[in-house]
Design a protein around this motif. Structure first.
Motif, mmCIF file in Angstrom:
data_model
loop_
_atom_site.group_PDB
_atom_site.id
_atom_site.type_symbol
_atom_site.label_atom_id
_atom_site.label_comp_id
_atom_site.label_asym_id
_atom_site.label_seq_id
_atom_site.Cartn_x
_atom_site.Cartn_y
_atom_site.Cartn_z
ATOM 1 N N SER A 157 10.828 2.453 -6.328
ATOM 2 C CA SER A 157 12.284 2.671 -6.379
ATOM 3 C C SER A 157 12.734 3.562 -5.230
ATOM 4 C CB SER A 157 12.686 3.300 -7.709
ATOM 5 O OG SER A 157 12.361 2.459 -8.796
ATOM 6 N N ASP A 158 11.974 4.636 -4.996
ATOM 7 C CA ASP A 158 12.316 5.555 -3.898
ATOM 8 C C ASP A 158 12.165 4.874 -2.543
ATOM 9 O OD1 ASP A 158 12.807 7.491 -5.785
ATOM 10 O OD2 ASP A 158 10.898 8.549 -5.492
ATOM 11 N N LEU A 159 11.126 4.059 -2.408
ATOM 12 C CA LEU A 159 10.894 3.369 -1.133
ATOM 13 C C LEU A 159 12.022 2.396 -0.830
ATOM 14 C CD1 LEU A 159 9.088 2.663 1.301
ATOM 15 C CD2 LEU A 159 7.989 0.925 -0.151
ATOM 16 N N LYS A 173 4.265 3.939 -14.360
ATOM 17 C CA LYS A 173 5.476 4.756 -14.228
ATOM 18 C C LYS A 173 5.542 5.410 -12.849
ATOM 19 C CE LYS A 173 6.316 5.872 -19.102
ATOM 20 N NZ LYS A 173 6.365 6.959 -20.127
ATOM 21 N N ALA A 174 4.399 5.901 -12.375
ATOM 22 C CA ALA A 174 4.365 6.523 -11.050
ATOM 23 C C ALA A 174 4.654 5.489 -9.965
ATOM 24 C CB ALA A 174 3.005 7.181 -10.811
ATOM 25 N N GLU A 175 4.098 4.287 -10.117
ATOM 26 C CA GLU A 175 4.339 3.226 -9.137
ATOM 27 C C GLU A 175 5.805 2.795 -9.138
ATOM 28 O OE1 GLU A 175 1.598 0.149 -10.127
ATOM 29 O OE2 GLU A 175 -0.123 1.159 -9.198
ATOM 30 N N LYS A 191 0.816 -1.204 0.000
ATOM 31 C CA LYS A 191 0.000 0.000 0.000
ATOM 32 C C LYS A 191 0.852 1.257 0.000
ATOM 33 C CE LYS A 191 -3.681 -0.035 2.611
ATOM 34 N NZ LYS A 191 -4.577 -0.156 3.789
ATOM 35 N N GLY A 192 0.463 2.202 -0.878
ATOM 36 C CA GLY A 192 1.059 3.524 -0.881
ATOM 37 C C GLY A 192 0.114 4.502 -0.220
ATOM 38 N N ASP A 193 0.291 5.789 -0.507
ATOM 39 C CA ASP A 193 -0.556 6.809 0.116
ATOM 40 C C ASP A 193 -2.007 6.713 -0.331
ATOM 41 O OD1 ASP A 193 1.654 7.783 1.460
ATOM 42 O OD2 ASP A 193 2.163 9.207 -0.117
ATOM 43 N N SER A 194 -2.224 6.566 -1.625
ATOM 44 C CA SER A 194 -3.595 6.497 -2.145
ATOM 45 C C SER A 194 -3.702 5.453 -3.254
ATOM 46 C CB SER A 194 -4.035 7.870 -2.663
ATOM 47 O OG SER A 194 -3.145 8.319 -3.680
ATOM 48 N N PHE A 195 -2.863 4.456 -3.197
ATOM 49 C CA PHE A 195 -2.843 3.416 -4.223
ATOM 50 C C PHE A 195 -2.217 2.167 -3.625
ATOM 51 C CE2 PHE A 195 1.163 5.597 -4.321
ATOM 52 C CZ PHE A 195 2.100 4.593 -4.504
ATOM 53 N N ASN A 196 -2.171 1.108 -4.413
ATOM 54 C CA ASN A 196 -1.464 -0.090 -3.973
ATOM 55 C C ASN A 196 -0.766 -0.725 -5.157
ATOM 56 O OD1 ASN A 196 -4.089 -1.222 -5.014
ATOM 57 N ND2 ASN A 196 -3.053 -3.126 -4.477
ATOM 58 N N ILE A 197 0.353 -1.382 -4.883
ATOM 59 C CA ILE A 197 1.063 -2.152 -5.901
ATOM 60 C C ILE A 197 0.642 -3.605 -5.736
ATOM 61 C CG2 ILE A 197 3.332 -2.945 -6.663
ATOM 62 C CD1 ILE A 197 4.449 -0.239 -5.806
ATOM 63 N N LYS A 246 -7.989 -1.427 -31.098
ATOM 64 C CA LYS A 246 -8.477 -0.117 -30.662
ATOM 65 C C LYS A 246 -7.558 0.448 -29.587
ATOM 66 C CE LYS A 246 -13.355 -1.012 -31.689
ATOM 67 N NZ LYS A 246 -14.739 -1.058 -31.139
ATOM 68 N N SER A 247 -7.162 1.692 -29.791
ATOM 69 C CA SER A 247 -6.237 2.335 -28.855
ATOM 70 C C SER A 247 -6.910 2.581 -27.509
ATOM 71 C CB SER A 247 -5.757 3.669 -29.434
ATOM 72 O OG SER A 247 -4.940 4.342 -28.495
ATOM 73 N N TYR A 248 -6.156 2.312 -26.450
ATOM 74 C CA TYR A 248 -6.643 2.537 -25.094
ATOM 75 C C TYR A 248 -5.945 3.770 -24.531
ATOM 76 C CZ TYR A 248 -8.513 1.162 -20.528
ATOM 77 O OH TYR A 248 -9.203 1.118 -19.342
ATOM 78 N N ASP A 249 -6.597 4.442 -23.575
ATOM 79 C CA ASP A 249 -5.971 5.640 -23.020
ATOM 80 C C ASP A 249 -4.689 5.272 -22.273
ATOM 81 O OD1 ASP A 249 -6.372 5.471 -19.987
ATOM 82 O OD2 ASP A 249 -8.399 5.102 -20.709
ATOM 83 N N ASP A 250 -3.843 6.266 -22.053
ATOM 84 C CA ASP A 250 -2.524 5.998 -21.496
ATOM 85 C C ASP A 250 -2.488 6.057 -19.967
ATOM 86 O OD1 ASP A 250 -2.956 8.661 -21.161
ATOM 87 O OD2 ASP A 250 -1.111 9.339 -22.131
ATOM 88 N N SER A 251 -3.660 5.971 -19.334
ATOM 89 C CA SER A 251 -3.697 6.063 -17.869
ATOM 90 C C SER A 251 -2.944 4.914 -17.208
ATOM 91 C CB SER A 251 -5.145 6.086 -17.375
ATOM 92 O OG SER A 251 -5.836 4.904 -17.767
ATOM 93 N N ILE A 252 -2.982 3.721 -17.821
ATOM 94 C CA ILE A 252 -2.270 2.573 -17.243
ATOM 95 C C ILE A 252 -0.772 2.835 -17.260
ATOM 96 C CG2 ILE A 252 -1.840 0.104 -17.418
ATOM 97 C CD1 ILE A 252 -4.491 -0.190 -18.837
ATOM 98 N N ILE A 253 -0.272 3.366 -18.377
ATOM 99 C CA ILE A 253 1.160 3.635 -18.509
ATOM 100 C C ILE A 253 1.593 4.664 -17.473
ATOM 101 C CG2 ILE A 253 2.995 4.294 -20.100
ATOM 102 C CD1 ILE A 253 1.422 1.774 -20.893
ATOM 103 N N ILE A 254 0.793 5.733 -17.338
ATOM 104 C CA ILE A 254 1.101 6.773 -16.352
ATOM 105 C C ILE A 254 1.105 6.180 -14.947
ATOM 106 C CG2 ILE A 254 0.269 8.921 -15.319
ATOM 107 C CD1 ILE A 254 -0.861 9.645 -18.092
ATOM 108 N N GLN A 255 0.116 5.339 -14.652
ATOM 109 C CA GLN A 255 0.013 4.718 -13.332
ATOM 110 C C GLN A 255 1.249 3.873 -13.011
ATOM 111 O OE1 GLN A 255 -3.251 1.949 -13.004
ATOM 112 N NE2 GLN A 255 -2.582 1.179 -11.007
#
Length: 257
Positions: free
Chosen positions: A183-185, A176-178, A119-125, A165-174
């Protein structure tokens, strides 16, 4: 004097695959859906009492209360249907995470460490695999497939294409942020930098990557992960694997209350 007792468990258990979604499902059902059902049941009970007064020629009139009750029931039904739809989607996502998590458990026989639901601040891996070939962050996406026809996903390094069909890039952004967060953790916990490879797992889909250099992200069916791992060079020692997994395990337990 009664003998004091304590739990026989020295450490709290680690989180299991899909636990965050299990918790969200429970919250939706217990905190949201049931409240609307109780509200509707209460209004029905009040309305029945008012109709009884009317039938027995008592002064109170049920008409206004009936209108209010119908409005409440309609609103509750609308909210309940929305919650039910969300629960169905969450359950599918949870089951996908559990299936991938159970599959990853087989890796332990090779000295690989597997952790779930960090668990992160507002998400989970969803999953983290730690081996001498690196740290692998695995984000599971359990999408419904067509009943008939192809179920293909193509990843060109920048965009995902579902059956062309192209899908939005929200998964990629998610992802990368994770990756940055994990890495920082790990660096914060171990005082060392380690490579983290982000992976998007699509259970049940045929997944093809046409370019792995653009984003550094893997997109694959989870059953293809062993092949990808076997093709990687060793970048860490077994001591590094133990170091990272021990620190992450303590971090996960520290968040449980």
């Amino acid at each position: 004097m009664p003998i004091e007792k304590k739990s026989p468990l020295k450490d709290k258990p680690l989180r299991h695959a899909g636990q965050s979604l299990d918790e969200e499902i429970t919250k939706l059902i217990e905190d949201d859906a049931i409240s609307y059902l109780v509200m509707s049941a209460l209004m029905i009970a009040i309305t029945m009492i008012e109709w009884l007064h009317w039938y027995t020629e008592a002064p109170p009139s049920p008409f206004l209360l009936t209108i209010i009750t119908l409005i409440v029931i309609s609103f509750s039904a609308y909210k309940f249907i929305k919650i039910r739809s969300k629960v169905v989607n969450l359950r599918q996502g949870r089951d996908g995470e559990k299936a991938v998590g159970q599959y990853l458990e087989n890796f332990r026989a090779n000295g690989i460490k597997v952790l779930h639901d960090i668990k992160g601040d507002s998400f989970n891996i969803d999953h983290v695999v730690v081996s001498t070939k690196g740290v692998y962050l695995i984000e599971t996406k359990t999408y419904s497939k067509p009943i008939k026809g192809n179920a293909d996903i193509i990843f060109d390094g920048q965009k995902l294409f579902f059956n062309g069909k192209s899908y939005d890039d929200s998964i990629i952004i998610q992802v990368k942020a994770e990756k940055k967060w994990l890495s920082d953790l790990i660096e914060e916990l171990t005082a060392r930098k380690f490579p983290v490879q982000p992976v998007i797992a699509f259970p049940g889909w045929f997944v093809k990557m046409t370019n792995t250099n653009d984003s550094g992200i893997w997109a694959l069916n989870p059953r293809g992960l062993p092949t990808f791992l076997n093709n990687q060079q060793e970048v860490m020692t077994q001591e590094d694997v133990q170091l990272i997994s021990n620190h992450l395990s303590r971090y996960i337990r520290s968040l449980e209350h």
